[in-house]
Design a protein around this motif. Structure first.
Motif, PDB file in Angstrom:
ATOM      1  N   PHE A 396      -6.244  12.032  -5.550  1.00  0.00           N
ATOM      2  CA  PHE A 396      -5.533  12.065  -6.888  1.00  0.00           C
ATOM      3  C   PHE A 396      -4.530  10.741  -6.878  1.00  0.00           C
ATOM      4  CE2 PHE A 396      -2.581  12.522 -10.594  1.00  0.00           C
ATOM      5  CZ  PHE A 396      -3.296  12.980 -11.481  1.00  0.00           C
ATOM      6  N   GLU A 397      -4.668   9.664  -7.949  1.00  0.00           N
ATOM      7  CA  GLU A 397      -4.104   8.612  -8.051  1.00  0.00           C
ATOM      8  C   GLU A 397      -2.812   8.754  -8.792  1.00  0.00           C
ATOM      9  OE1 GLU A 397      -4.920   4.302  -9.921  1.00  0.00           O
ATOM     10  OE2 GLU A 397      -6.530   5.026  -8.580  1.00  0.00           O
ATOM     11  N   VAL A 398      -1.788   8.589  -8.071  1.00  0.00           N
ATOM     12  CA  VAL A 398      -0.368   8.815  -8.689  1.00  0.00           C
ATOM     13  C   VAL A 398       0.203   7.645  -9.117  1.00  0.00           C
ATOM     14  CG1 VAL A 398       2.071   9.827  -8.090  1.00  0.00           C
ATOM     15  CG2 VAL A 398      -0.171  10.820  -6.904  1.00  0.00           C
ATOM     16  N   ALA A 399       1.051   7.888 -10.251  1.00  0.00           N
ATOM     17  CA  ALA A 399       1.811   6.503 -10.784  1.00  0.00           C
ATOM     18  C   ALA A 399       2.676   5.830  -9.719  1.00  0.00           C
ATOM     19  CB  ALA A 399       2.441   7.054 -12.156  1.00  0.00           C
ATOM     20  N   THR A 400       2.703   4.938  -9.480  1.00  0.00           N
ATOM     21  CA  THR A 400       3.756   4.281  -8.303  1.00  0.00           C
ATOM     22  C   THR A 400       5.208   4.085  -9.098  1.00  0.00           C
ATOM     23  OG1 THR A 400       1.762   3.188  -7.290  1.00  0.00           O
ATOM     24  CG2 THR A 400       4.225   2.517  -6.593  1.00  0.00           C
ATOM     25  N   SER A 401       6.174   5.079  -8.526  1.00  0.00           N
ATOM     26  CA  SER A 401       7.115   4.955  -9.129  1.00  0.00           C
ATOM     27  C   SER A 401       8.358   4.246  -8.199  1.00  0.00           C
ATOM     28  CB  SER A 401       7.845   6.415  -9.309  1.00  0.00           C
ATOM     29  OG  SER A 401       8.060   7.190  -8.111  1.00  0.00           O
ATOM     30  N   GLU A 402       9.350   4.166  -8.625  1.00  0.00           N
ATOM     31  CA  GLU A 402      10.428   3.375  -7.796  1.00  0.00           C
ATOM     32  C   GLU A 402      10.833   4.204  -6.505  1.00  0.00           C
ATOM     33  OE1 GLU A 402      15.214   2.069  -8.112  1.00  0.00           O
ATOM     34  OE2 GLU A 402      14.252   2.468  -9.827  1.00  0.00           O
ATOM     35  N   GLU A 403      10.789   5.649  -6.624  1.00  0.00           N
ATOM     36  CA  GLU A 403      10.978   6.379  -5.679  1.00  0.00           C
ATOM     37  C   GLU A 403       9.644   6.436  -4.427  1.00  0.00           C
ATOM     38  OE1 GLU A 403      12.814   8.501  -8.983  1.00  0.00           O
ATOM     39  OE2 GLU A 403      11.098   7.298  -8.556  1.00  0.00           O
ATOM     40  N   ILE A 404       8.739   6.132  -4.995  1.00  0.00           N
ATOM     41  CA  ILE A 404       7.462   6.170  -3.999  1.00  0.00           C
ATOM     42  C   ILE A 404       7.538   4.622  -3.407  1.00  0.00           C
ATOM     43  CG2 ILE A 404       4.821   5.801  -4.090  1.00  0.00           C
ATOM     44  CD1 ILE A 404       4.939   8.142  -5.912  1.00  0.00           C
ATOM     45  N   LEU A 405       7.882   3.601  -4.180  1.00  0.00           N
ATOM     46  CA  LEU A 405       8.058   2.173  -3.721  1.00  0.00           C
ATOM     47  C   LEU A 405       9.251   2.244  -2.486  1.00  0.00           C
ATOM     48  CD1 LEU A 405       7.694   0.146  -6.556  1.00  0.00           C
ATOM     49  CD2 LEU A 405       6.197   0.106  -4.750  1.00  0.00           C
ATOM     50  N   ASN A 406      10.233   2.816  -2.555  1.00  0.00           N
ATOM     51  CA  ASN A 406      11.312   3.161  -1.924  1.00  0.00           C
ATOM     52  C   ASN A 406      10.743   3.658  -0.594  1.00  0.00           C
ATOM     53  OD1 ASN A 406      13.043   1.657  -3.519  1.00  0.00           O
ATOM     54  ND2 ASN A 406      13.847   3.658  -4.326  1.00  0.00           N
ATOM     55  N   ARG A 490      -5.913  -3.540  -7.198  1.00  0.00           N
ATOM     56  CA  ARG A 490      -4.505  -2.845  -7.539  1.00  0.00           C
ATOM     57  C   ARG A 490      -4.223  -2.284  -6.362  1.00  0.00           C
ATOM     58  NH1 ARG A 490      -3.790   0.921 -10.845  1.00  0.00           N
ATOM     59  NH2 ARG A 490      -6.451   1.394 -10.981  1.00  0.00           N
ATOM     60  N   LEU A 491      -2.925  -2.311  -5.986  1.00  0.00           N
ATOM     61  CA  LEU A 491      -2.069  -1.620  -5.120  1.00  0.00           C
ATOM     62  C   LEU A 491      -1.724  -0.255  -5.676  1.00  0.00           C
ATOM     63  CD1 LEU A 491      -1.052  -1.255  -2.249  1.00  0.00           C
ATOM     64  CD2 LEU A 491       1.101  -1.992  -3.187  1.00  0.00           C
ATOM     65  N   VAL A 492      -2.490   0.766  -5.292  1.00  0.00           N
ATOM     66  CA  VAL A 492      -2.386   2.275  -5.915  1.00  0.00           C
ATOM     67  C   VAL A 492      -1.890   3.409  -4.838  1.00  0.00           C
ATOM     68  CG1 VAL A 492      -4.185   2.057  -7.595  1.00  0.00           C
ATOM     69  CG2 VAL A 492      -4.718   2.950  -5.391  1.00  0.00           C
ATOM     70  N   THR A 493      -1.121   4.391  -5.439  1.00  0.00           N
ATOM     71  CA  THR A 493      -0.747   5.392  -4.501  1.00  0.00           C
ATOM     72  C   THR A 493      -1.723   6.502  -4.566  1.00  0.00           C
ATOM     73  OG1 THR A 493       1.399   4.840  -4.790  1.00  0.00           O
ATOM     74  CG2 THR A 493       1.125   6.913  -3.859  1.00  0.00           C
ATOM     75  N   ARG A 494      -2.253   7.104  -3.403  1.00  0.00           N
ATOM     76  CA  ARG A 494      -3.194   8.280  -3.716  1.00  0.00           C
ATOM     77  C   ARG A 494      -2.703   9.438  -2.865  1.00  0.00           C
ATOM     78  NH1 ARG A 494      -8.710   4.726  -3.206  1.00  0.00           N
ATOM     79  NH2 ARG A 494      -8.908   4.200  -5.371  1.00  0.00           N
ATOM     80  N   LEU A 495      -2.956  10.519  -3.450  1.00  0.00           N
ATOM     81  CA  LEU A 495      -2.559  11.984  -2.845  1.00  0.00           C
ATOM     82  C   LEU A 495      -3.910  12.409  -2.254  1.00  0.00           C
ATOM     83  CD1 LEU A 495      -0.019  13.827  -2.815  1.00  0.00           C
ATOM     84  CD2 LEU A 495      -0.754  15.110  -4.478  1.00  0.00           C
ATOM     85  N   ILE A 496      -3.931  12.571  -0.980  1.00  0.00           N
ATOM     86  CA  ILE A 496      -5.162  12.844  -0.444  1.00  0.00           C
ATOM     87  C   ILE A 496      -5.112  14.260   0.422  1.00  0.00           C
ATOM     88  CG2 ILE A 496      -6.878  12.181   1.259  1.00  0.00           C
ATOM     89  CD1 ILE A 496      -6.073   9.320   0.697  1.00  0.00           C
TER      90      ILE A 496
END
Length: 573
Positions: A396-406, A490-496
């Motif tokens: 699942f592609e997760v929206a990259t939040s400030e918390e995830i960036l940190n 695009r740099l994306v965050t994925r939950l795998i």
């Protein structure tokens, strides 16, 4: 100590290979010195050395016959094993090599030389004048590299860390775009980490320049070489019969590129494609045999590229004593490096500790326990950023939040590096300490906040070998969180789901080889100082001086702000 300093190849391999050579290439004269030759050549492959200098005394091979190298050379010539075009071994000046490896090297260099021709014409009707002020901040070497874009199909750009390689590449791409804005451009690197770092640096650099081409520049795709070549179980899907549609490609971190990948790339590119090769020749050779970048930088080969080869020497990134150590190692060698490190007082960015090999050093334990604690907190902070439906999907592609960036910034803030996976100070010992009994029980028993490293390329997930993510969630909701580049760059965050990863390891520590292409604010290097071993203890160095030098150089140049080097006490010997 025996576990730490084990041989990389079984003696049975040497015996089998020697028997095969004697069977298919019966020596005219057999001498026991030939056993030494075979052992030395096999050992060289374990560290990526394709050529063995006969003037240097072997370090970690126990010679069966005295009189190296004269007696061995005489035996080699008398055997017939270096005579004729079908001989199994090649004597190349003062160096010996397996013929198959040597011929593959020669073939690869010839492929590159065939492309080494001037560019005779440009799309004149598309030329837009470049503003000369864009180059004012570059030094003479960097300007030369940029100007070569207009005239050379092959460009070799080399330099150490902080010499402005990526800044130069950005200007080279910008210059190329002004000349041919409709051309198809690409960027590549051997690993996912290196590709991400290249893309991130280019993206950050674009912000410093005002150009109508910035949007095009930001959209240049950057992938691993394996992704560009569409690597699979049966080889590369991109080849001479199915060429890549590219006009210019930049390949970064060339020190990590082996002969197989380089040949695959050359075969898949149109003859008209411009190739910019970028790297640091002092870093480690590839794990797979065939460090083509080091070969291209050698005096014998580089003379063919004098007009299109640029070496950057001016450093723009002052790392204080880290830079001092790096330059000492590079220019004066290992002895000078260890001497400077031993007498250097603790400073703002470098520390040296002595510890016993019998346990994981206290500075490593305290650093990693604090790192582990913070990782758990950062990961907990990200749980609310993941929607409920994400846990129901295998990816699942997760929206990259400030918390995830940190979280990912913190993951990348520390590198604990070991020369190898096993042994007293190996990667496995560290993970056994940090994960305890759960280490051998599988990922379902590893705690949330445990960093994870992918150990294989999985294009369907966007993952490359060496990518680092983290465990998030518990029980049935246990997942891996990774930052990857999508096909749209695009740099994306994925939950795998963990079941989708073929191979993975914990990543509290990693080998120096695995760290290539990475950087961190803080680097901790564990180095069992085998150079202190005495003959009385019947112990020999594990690595040759050149390999040890490359290992340490690669490790310390990962550090951006803080470096800690830990060596063992004399009592261990």
């Amino acid at each position: 100590m025996n576990e730490q300093f084990q041989k990389k190849f079984s003696p049975d391999l040497s015996k089998s290979l020697l028997a095969t050579l004697k069977r298919y290439f019966p020596p005219k004269e057999f001498n026991e010195a030939l056993i030494d030759i075979v052992n030395i050549l096999i050992d060289g492959l374990s560290s990526g050395d394709m050529y063995i200098d006969i003037k240097e005394t072997p370090i970690n091979i126990e010679l069966k016959h005295k009189g190296w190298p004269n007696v061995h050379l005489k035996a080699l010539r008398a055997s017939g094993w270096v005579t004729g075009t079908n001989s199994p071994i090649v004597l190349y000046g003062n160096k010996i090599s397996w013929r198959r490896t040597h011929e593959e090297i020669i073939s690869t260099v010839r492929k590159i030389l065939l492309r080494n021709e001037p560019i005779n014409s440009l799309d004149q009707e598309l030329i837009m004048p470049i503003n000369p002020i864009n180059l004012d901040h570059l030094n003479i070497q960097q300007k030369k590299a940029v100007n070569l874009v207009e005239t050379q199909k092959i460009i070799l750009l080399s330099g150490g860390p902080g010499t402005g390689k990526t800044s130069t590449v950005l200007q080279m791409l910008l210059y190329a775009l002004t000349k041919n804005p409709t051309h198809k451009f690409a960027m590549a690197a051997p690993t996912g980490k290196a590709a991400k770092k290249l893309k991130d640096t280019i993206q950050a650099g674009i912000k410093d320049y005002e150009s109508p081409l910035n949007n095009q520049l930001s959209k240049i795709p950057c992938k691993t070489l394996h992704k560009w070549l569409e690597a699979g179980a049966n080889g590369f899907k991109r080849n001479s019969q199915r060429l890549l549609n590219l006009d210019l490609i930049v390949v970064d971190e060339m020190s990590m590129v082996d002969l197989s990948i380089m040949n695959g790339l050359l075969d898949s590119l149109p003859q008209s494609c411009q190739i910019i090769l970028v790297g640091d020749p002092d870093q480690l050779l590839p794990i797979e045999s065939g460090g083509i970048w080091q070969i291209l930088q050698s005096k014998e080969i580089n003379k063919n590229f004098q007009s299109n080869s640029v070496k950057l020497t001016k450093s723009y990134r002052n790392k204080g004593d880290i830079a001092l150590l790096r330059n000492t190692l590079k220019n004066e060698g290992l002895d000078a490096f260890w001497r400077v490190l031993s007498i250097k007082e603790e400073s703002s960015n470098i520390n040296h500790h002595l510890s016993s090999l019998k346990r994981i050093p206290d500075p490593v334990v305290s650093t990693l326990l604090n790192y582990k604690k913070n990782l758990i907190e950062f990961t907990e902070n990200c749980l609310h950023c993941i929607p409920n439906e994400a846990w129901q999907s295998s990816m699942f592609e997760v929206a990259t939040s400030e918390e995830i960036l940190n979280l990912f910034n913190f993951i990348d803030s520390l590198l604990v590096l070991c020369p190898q996976r096993y042994g007293n100070w190996g990667v496995q010992k560290i993970h056994q300490l940090l994960l305890g009994e759960s280490f051998g029980k599988g990922v379902q028993n590893w705690a949330q906040g445990t960093p994870i490293m992918a150990r294989s390329n999985q294009a369907e997930l966007g993952l490359a070998n060496g990518d680092v993510g983290i465990i998030i969630g518990n029980g049935d909701k246990r997942r891996f969180l990774f930052n990857v580049f999508s096909e749209e760059q695009r740099l994306v965050t994925r939950l795998i789901n963990p079941s989708r990863l073929n191979l993975f390891d914990p990543a509290f520590a990693m080998t120096i080889h695995k760290s290539q292409g990475s950087e961190a604010n803080q680097v901790v290097l564990l180095w069992p100082d085998a150079s202190k071993m005495s003959e009385e203890n019947n112990l020999r160095k594990l690595y040759s001086d050149d390999y040890e030098k490359r290992m340490i150089y690669t490790a310390i140049t990962r550090a951006k702000k803080q470096l800690t080097v830990i060596t063992n006490k004399e009592e261990d010997f």
